[in-house]
Design an enzyme around this catalytic site. Structure first.
Site, PDB file in Angstrom:
ATOM      1  CD  GLU A  49     -26.450 -22.062 -48.437  1.00 58.69           C
ATOM      2  OE1 GLU A  49     -26.544 -23.279 -48.387  1.00 58.69           O
ATOM      3  OE2 GLU A  49     -25.458 -21.439 -48.041  1.00 58.69           O
ATOM      4  CG  HIS A 272     -27.839 -20.828 -41.619  1.00 63.09           C
ATOM      5  ND1 HIS A 272     -27.366 -19.558 -41.569  1.00 63.09           N
ATOM      6  CD2 HIS A 272     -26.922 -21.538 -42.329  1.00 63.09           C
ATOM      7  CE1 HIS A 272     -26.210 -19.488 -42.233  1.00 63.09           C
ATOM      8  NE2 HIS A 272     -25.933 -20.681 -42.699  1.00 63.09           N
TER       9      HIS A 272
END
Lengths: 423, 423
Positions: A49, A272
């Site tokens: 990402e 995350h």
């Protein structure tokens, strides 16, 4: 290579959640990530990402002294979001873009536009060939009614297949990334059973970090708390997986995760949690892989998971064909409507209404055409994966018929066995 | 495996030109092809342009007694057109779909819809691991003004890269297919230089068939004579390429082509000529690959061809970005036009005209959006290939700096060398 060869490998993995304009405090988090990586000086940092190439270039500049080698995996319209920073020279790299990756009309989910992929780096470390893979599979937006389940299963299968075919001469295989799969999910089991990869969290004796090794935790201020409600400790969807081949042995000495906070400043690096693993590779006399005995029996984990995946894909193929058929009917209706409108416009009377309705009917026709085409392509992609799974299952059954003496050859994910089979 | 091991491999390759509704005498030609393959009983038959899965299923049924193993490679919307029939069990298969494959708006060329790919089969023959690849690259419609040149170069590069990464444990590598490249074309040289594959036509001492080994000849009644006018003997665009790795030696004993006629009935099997090669594989003491000495020098064939490909890709990236920029301007204009029309429609007066013009302006906007998105994706795909080429070129130069003693390690296509480099 010396018989007492031993090597330590420190690995960092993080889904960075760096979406331009959308992710909160992106610039600050990317800057803090760079500082942290420089400070810790891992052997390899594998990131997901990182959607903007500018962010990658910024990281590349900042990390250059500590990580002289870096690569950004480009794919799709937006990019794969995958990149790597390595202390050691990257000898080779390549990538595989997944055949299926969601639906273009699900614009708000956006996965289709990213070109989700798996990237491969080949490193040569003191004579040892390390194949390091980094990936990010399709997100799971609704666990109860997951319309992307089949796509994620096919991605997990393609990932396993890509590793299988590209790691035949590797001594050590490492896979890091955000699989968007819980440990017991079909895709995760399929990946592990077919490749023989082992899970650092389950293997290590020295784990420090979030409860149950979760990589999305409620303590993280960027996490959508509502989505995590069914999982009080959080979910484990990011992994460090590894295996050694050809007379090497690999173990995970330590595994750490962040716990919703930056290791230094207190504010998290992403939504995350980061994974930090210390792996130890050493020479070991060639021995039968313990997992190589699981290929034959009709109820072995591999056969079971292959069957489960086939059932899932059968349903998905039927669903894709249903959508294509529906779109086919709409195309027919649209053509009929157009014909009627054209005759009305030509005949006078309600000409104005006919001309006005011409636009939506052409739009309907084009839209339905696109949906038809897309779902036909989806069905083809699913059938391709199904044929591969069927072939592997067939081989497992053939091996079973040959009896237990062929057992070592049956671990289809272990190319050593395959090679031995015919020699 | 015995030291005096020797094996003969008979291979058949044909671009079948089997487009449903469009190709002449398709059913008859497919039937005659099946009869011919059954009669000749090759070890492997590798086919391209079998666009209909029904044709594949027909061939599968007819060839089952002679070729018990078969596989059809599914991809894209229509399919890859690639399939294989094997006398020996297929151990494994996989495929790679090329990132770039023409333009969706060139509907009359159709390549974009096919999902052109390379398919891989792994066979185990008397203990020898054979990786057989079959492929079909983007067609060349206008050699003077070839708008697909960069796409074909990227496809040739991806093909070479795929072979490189998936054949590391193969003893013998075989590539058959319609490359749509003349022998001296950039893509063909890039493929050969990077993989070390050798051309059966150039290597064999026993060739029988069409003049200069051409695979599209004016004598073939299905060939467009006008397109072949600049080439009186025809063109050679279909190939059988091979190499042996790890202590094996491979040579081409005989190579035959059809000559515009069916070998028996007189009517051709396709608009392309078939290739029939008899290859001989035997054990050989490990020796330096003659092609492994070409990696270092700044003017070596590999470095030269890499530089040429980079120049081509630089131009193509600029071109793709120009198209995207143009589409961007059109989007801007379309938005402006829509705004004007909406205000006119709201204000009365020329309301009818405004409503009538609404359709084409929305169409313009959507069309330009699609063109913009497509060319941005194209630029990303080209940049990906460029980064890979730059990396390989960089490694070749680094090796040059290390001096001549590193020569054996510099044949980047020869993984044996790579392995030796760090050990």
């Amino acid at each position: 290579m010396k018989p007492n060869f031993s090597m330590r490998l420190r690995v960092f993995n993080l889904n960075c959640w760096a979406i331009p304009y959308l992710s909160k405090h992106r610039a600050d988090r990317v800057k803090r990530l760079a500082d942290f990586l420089n400070l810790e000086s891992f052997d390899l940092a594998l990131l997901q990402e990182v959607w903007s190439e500018q962010d990658f270039q910024y990281l590349r500049q900042k990390l250059l002294p500590t990580y002289p080698s870096a690569h950004y995996f480009r794919s799709g319209i937006i990019g794969s979001g995958l990149c790597v920073f390595s202390k050691h020279p990257i000898q080779e790299f390549t990538q595989h873009v997944y055949t299926l990756n969601g639906y273009p009309y699900m614009i708000h989910h956006g996965d289709w536009f990213c070109g989700k992929a798996v990237g491969l780096l080949v490193l040569h470390l003191s004579g040892l060939v390390l194949n390091a893979y980094v990936t990010h599979l399709h997100a799971e937006y609704n666990r109860q009614k997951d319309i992307y389940l089949a796509h994620r299963v096919v991605q997990a299968w393609e990932l396993a297949h890509f590793i299988h075919h590209t790691s035949k001469k590797a001594d050590v295989v490492l896979l890091c990334g955000d699989l968007n799969l819980h440990p017991k999910d079909l895709g995760c089991r399929l990946l592990k059973e077919w490749t023989g990869l082992r899970d650092a969290y389950l293997e290590t004796r020295d784990f420090k970090g979030s409860e149950e090794g979760c990589t999305m935790v409620p303590d993280n201020c960027y996490v959508n708390q509502k989505e995590l409600q069914p999982f009080p400790c959080g979910i484990r969807i990011d992994y460090v997986l590894y295996k050694a081949v050809s007379g090497f042995y690999i173990s995970c000495k330590t595994l750490k995760t962040t716990t919703g906070l930056d290791p230094h400043s207190g504010s998290p690096l992403s939504d995350h949690e980061a994974l930090m693993a210390t792996l130890c590779v050493r020479h070991s006399p060639p021995q039968e892989d313990p997992s190589s005995t699981h290929g034959a029996a009709e109820n072995s984990p591999l056969v079971t998971v292959l069957r489960e995946a086939l059932t899932e894909l059968d349903q998905a193929v039927a669903q894709a064909r249903r959508w294509a058929t529906c779109a086919g009917y709409v195309i027919g209706l649209g053509l009929l409507l157009l014909a009627v409108l054209c005759s009305l416009a030509a005949g006078g009377g309600v000409r104005e209404v006919a001309i006005l309705l011409w636009t939506p009917s052409v739009g309907l026709l084009l839209g339905a055409g696109a949906v038809y085409t897309f779902h036909m392509q989806e069905a083809k992609g699913l059938c391709k994966a199904r044929a591969e799974l069927q072939h592997v299952l067939g081989r497992a059954r053939e091996a079973q018929d040959l009896g237990p003496e062929s057992q070592p050859a049956l671990s289809l994910g272990h190319q050593e066995g395959n090679r031995a089979e015919d020699q």
